[in-house]
Design a protein around this motif. Structure first.
Motif, mmCIF file in Angstrom:
data_model
loop_
_atom_site.group_PDB
_atom_site.id
_atom_site.type_symbol
_atom_site.label_atom_id
_atom_site.label_comp_id
_atom_site.label_asym_id
_atom_site.label_seq_id
_atom_site.Cartn_x
_atom_site.Cartn_y
_atom_site.Cartn_z
ATOM 1 N N UNK A 76 0.584 60.766 18.586
ATOM 2 C CA UNK A 76 1.791 61.226 19.284
ATOM 3 C C UNK A 76 2.589 60.044 19.814
ATOM 4 N N UNK A 77 1.930 59.078 20.406
ATOM 5 C CA UNK A 77 2.629 57.908 20.939
ATOM 6 C C UNK A 77 3.288 57.121 19.807
ATOM 7 N N UNK A 78 2.552 56.906 18.734
ATOM 8 C CA UNK A 78 3.089 56.133 17.612
ATOM 9 C C UNK A 78 4.244 56.865 16.933
ATOM 10 N N UNK A 79 4.167 58.175 16.856
ATOM 11 C CA UNK A 79 5.275 58.961 16.296
ATOM 12 C C UNK A 79 6.527 58.782 17.144
ATOM 13 N N UNK A 80 6.356 58.840 18.469
ATOM 14 C CA UNK A 80 7.494 58.635 19.377
ATOM 15 C C UNK A 80 8.029 57.205 19.261
ATOM 16 N N UNK A 81 7.134 56.249 19.116
ATOM 17 C CA UNK A 81 7.545 54.844 18.946
ATOM 18 C C UNK A 81 8.405 54.688 17.689
ATOM 19 N N UNK A 82 7.997 55.291 16.603
ATOM 20 C CA UNK A 82 8.785 55.226 15.360
ATOM 21 C C UNK A 82 10.149 55.890 15.539
ATOM 22 N N UNK A 83 10.186 56.993 16.287
ATOM 23 C CA UNK A 83 11.465 57.653 16.552
ATOM 24 C C UNK A 83 12.394 56.727 17.336
ATOM 25 N N UNK A 84 11.835 56.043 18.360
ATOM 26 C CA UNK A 84 12.635 55.091 19.147
ATOM 27 C C UNK A 84 13.121 53.935 18.277
ATOM 28 N N UNK A 85 12.250 53.422 17.417
ATOM 29 C CA UNK A 85 12.644 52.317 16.543
ATOM 30 C C UNK A 85 13.766 52.739 15.599
ATOM 31 N N UNK A 86 13.694 53.950 15.092
ATOM 32 C CA UNK A 86 14.752 54.458 14.213
ATOM 33 C C UNK A 86 16.079 54.545 14.974
ATOM 34 N N UNK A 87 16.037 55.059 16.199
ATOM 35 C CA UNK A 87 17.255 55.167 17.014
ATOM 36 C C UNK A 87 17.834 53.793 17.326
ATOM 37 N N UNK A 88 16.973 52.826 17.650
ATOM 38 C CA UNK A 88 17.452 51.462 17.931
ATOM 39 C C UNK A 88 18.088 50.840 16.691
ATOM 40 N N UNK A 89 17.517 51.088 15.526
ATOM 41 C CA UNK A 89 18.098 50.556 14.291
ATOM 42 C C UNK A 89 19.456 51.196 14.022
ATOM 43 N N UNK A 90 19.562 52.489 14.257
ATOM 44 C CA UNK A 90 20.847 53.167 14.070
ATOM 45 C C UNK A 90 21.899 52.631 15.034
ATOM 46 N N UNK A 91 21.469 52.293 16.249
ATOM 47 C CA UNK A 91 22.381 51.719 17.251
ATOM 48 C C UNK A 91 22.580 50.213 17.065
ATOM 49 N N UNK A 92 21.825 49.621 16.165
ATOM 50 C CA UNK A 92 21.828 48.182 15.892
ATOM 51 C C UNK A 92 21.523 47.352 17.143
#
Length: 145
Positions: free
Chosen positions: A11-27
């Protein structure tokens, strides 16, 4: 750094990947994962550019980690060189900063091999395993900007 126990859950790692995806989208940050060529199913490390600042600064921080069994085999040198190209050519940044504990000669060596220059000591820079540790401040400049 010490990790909270939930860090090691799906669960933590899934949330971490979601955050990383959002940060990449926001550059604002980009994390890349490292896999050995001999077994591309095995995750052995990661490398990231984070805290990307635009405007007149055009800078970011570089962070990385690698499984100790894969050290001194060229993986991190190749990863850093690839991420530097991405940051300089793709993101058009001017400055990449990396901070390393003085007692980590392998990390210092890989940064120097990739062209980073030591700009001095940052006392008590990061809290690692509960202790404020001094770090050496390394920088690589993009002279093309």
């Amino acid at each position: 750094p010490k990790r909270p126990e939930p860090f090691y859950t799906r669960a933590y790692q899934t949330e971490q990947l979601r955050r990383e995806k959002a940060e990449a989208e926001d550059q604002t940050a980009f994390r890349f994962y490292i896999f050995p060529k001999s077994d591309p199913q095995v995750l052995i490390g990661s490398i990231a550019v984070s805290h990307i600042v635009r405007g007149c600064f055009l800078s970011c921080f570089l962070g990385y980690t690698l499984d100790q069994e894969y050290r001194n085999k060229g993986y991190m040198t190749q990863a850093i060189r690839s991420v530097v190209r991405f940051a300089f050519d793709g993101l058009r940044l001017h400055r990449i900063e990396a901070n390393v504990m003085p007692r980590n000669p392998a990390s210092r060596r890989v940064l120097e091999k990739c062209g980073f220059r030591d700009e001095g000591v940052s006392p008590q820079y990061l809290k690692i395993n509960g202790v404020w540790e001094d770090h050496l401040h390394y920088v690589l400049l993009n002279d093309g900007i």
